[in-house]
Design an enzyme around this catalytic site. Sequence first.
Site: not given
Length: 270
Positions: A2-3, A91, A110, A151
């Site tokens: 999931p983003e 789950h 998971r 950077r």
Amino acid sequence: MPELPEVETTLRGIESHILNKKITSVIVRQPSLRWPVPASQLKQKLVNKTFSGIKRRGKYLLLESSGEFLIIHLGMSGSLRITQEIDLKKHDHIDIAFEDKSILRYCDPRRFGCFLWTENIDNHFLLENLGPEPLGNSFNGEYLFKLSRKRKTPIKNFIMNSKNVVGVGNIYANEALFRAKIRPTKHAGRVSLKSYEELSKEIVLILKKSIDKGGTTLRDFVGSDNKPGYFKQQLEVYGRQGEECKICSSILKNITIGQRSSVFCSKCQK
Ligand SMILES: [Zn+2]
């Protein structure tokens, strides 16, 4: 995984079902997620109370009750759904049940997700070091440009680091860098202001587009007990290594940066 768009869609999907309704029970069947779920604390804080608000910070959902917060993260494989079904699927680890018989149910094969309670979200260890929201007002090309001077980290890692900006996952980083014509390995400190302006614009566009697509799957998601469908997107580079660039027809290359697959066009991206 999931983003940010899936998390935002989840928020929009569950919001009207959970706010201002009396919570009748909290059931934790599996407390070992990324961190142990404080089951008795959640019961004590939530039963007979209501959620007065829900917001998103990065990929965290923050559900407010009596000025304190339930912090939820979906981890690698978690999902929330609204259901009235008694029957459980494998789950289905946590239920928060409401007076109208609807249940907010958390499923996570998971178990990398999290359910934690905090009295203060400002100094919580999961939240205090998060960079700005990509869809918020303080995120733009100038911000990235100033932050990145000197950077040497690859630009792709730089934009995927949640201390710099939250919610830019691997797919979005690949796509936004392609559209902004920046090679993913380029040092962040060597990217120009103009390129950062392009890049920030593309990041916002792709996230918004994904959220809009999520909106169309929302109806299927809420009220059913199927997993939310993650959005099929029109991808220009991600997953297309070895295929032709849609702009110049060169063969797209795949390299690994920070252990993540990075697909790019060596002709279009400099
Ligand atoms: Zn190309």
